[in-house]
Design an enzyme around this catalytic site. Structure first.
Site, PDB file in Angstrom:
ATOM      1  N   LEU A   1       6.636   1.998   4.773  1.00 24.98           N
ATOM      2  CA  LEU A   1       7.682   2.482   3.874  1.00 24.98           C
ATOM      3  C   LEU A   1       8.216   3.843   4.319  1.00 24.98           C
ATOM      4  O   LEU A   1       9.298   4.240   3.919  1.00 24.98           O
ATOM      5  CB  LEU A   1       7.147   2.568   2.437  1.00 24.98           C
ATOM      6  CG  LEU A   1       6.725   1.228   1.802  1.00 24.98           C
ATOM      7  CD1 LEU A   1       6.065   1.467   0.458  1.00 24.98           C
ATOM      8  CD2 LEU A   1       7.899   0.280   1.669  1.00 24.98           C
TER       9      LEU A   1
ATOM     10  N   GLU B   1      -3.340   2.331   5.614  1.00 27.38           N
ATOM     11  CA  GLU B   1      -3.302   3.363   4.559  1.00 27.38           C
ATOM     12  C   GLU B   1      -4.257   4.515   4.872  1.00 27.38           C
ATOM     13  O   GLU B   1      -3.920   5.685   4.655  1.00 27.38           O
ATOM     14  CB  GLU B   1      -3.635   2.754   3.194  1.00 27.38           C
ATOM     15  CG  GLU B   1      -2.649   1.689   2.717  1.00 27.38           C
ATOM     16  CD  GLU B   1      -1.194   2.111   2.813  1.00 27.38           C
ATOM     17  OE1 GLU B   1      -0.893   3.302   2.618  1.00 27.38           O
ATOM     18  OE2 GLU B   1      -0.353   1.241   3.118  1.00 27.38           O
TER      19      GLU B   1
ATOM     20  N   GLY C   1       0.843  -1.187   0.000  1.00 28.33           N
ATOM     21  CA  GLY C   1       0.000   0.000   0.000  1.00 28.33           C
ATOM     22  C   GLY C   1       0.875   1.232   0.000  1.00 28.33           C
ATOM     23  O   GLY C   1       2.030   1.188   0.456  1.00 28.33           O
TER      24      GLY C   1
HETATM   25 ZN    ZN Z   1       2.709   3.303   5.903  1.00 22.26          ZN
END
Ligand code: ZN
Length: 177
Positions: free
Chosen positions: A110, A152, A48
């Site tokens: 991330l 997300e 995501g």
């Molecule tokens: Zn994230």
């Protein structure tokens, strides 16, 4: 085009993302952004990616859990995670209602590269959003997919998993690149 993924500390990750109008969604600018975010998510790789993670304060995220990611894990782990492949899709201006029991699993981001932690999440969620054609979509999800959706959509409210994690489980994991 592969976009730069900003890291925790970037102010955009802590802002509430701005909603998109139908005309904006259909504009070349947003369609190009969706394409670039898909490419960036594949490159990372991740399951995501939310627009604030590429420096855009917009209520938009992309999600895809590819079959090859699951094949790279031990089958018993995939089963424990209740993880199944999820085709590529786009969520714009999503609204989420959490349901079910609280489940705790390891999670990473991330934008917090090189770390992970155990994070409690709802076992099921209900989401209403628009897709990349500005059409309304309704999603009911459970298991790992429900976790991805919560992660997300949290990004779009300026929240990171570190706000919800079991702080004593926070640990270094192999960095992305
Ligand atoms: Zn994230």
């Amino acid at each position: 085009m592969i976009l730069d993924i900003v890291q925790a500390g970037a102010p955009v990750l802590r802002e509430k993302a701005r909603k998109l109008s139908r005309d904006e969604i259909l504009s070349a600018e947003i369609q190009d952004l969706i394409r670039d975010m898909r490419e960036t998510m594949h490159d990372a790789p991740g399951v995501g990616l939310a627009a604030p993670q590429v420096g855009k304060n917009l209520s938009l995220c992309v999600i895809e859990d590819r079959p090859q990611y699951l094949l790279a894990l031990p089958p018993e782990k995939v089963k424990a995670m209740q993880r199944e492949p999820v085709p590529f899709h786009v969520l714009i201006n999503p609204k989420l209602v959490g349901r079910g029991e609280t489940v705790i699993e390891s999670e990473g981001c991330l934008s917090v590269n090189g770390y992970g932690a155990k994070v409690p999440r709802h076992s099921e969620v209900y989401v209403e959003a628009l897709n990349e054609k500005a059409e309304p979509v309704k999603i009911q999800a459970k298991g790992w997919y429900a976790r991805i959706l919560q992660h997300e959509i949290d990004h779009l409210a300026g929240n990171l998993y570190i706000d919800r994690m079991d702080t004593r489980s926070f640990a270094a994991v192999p960095a992305r690149k």
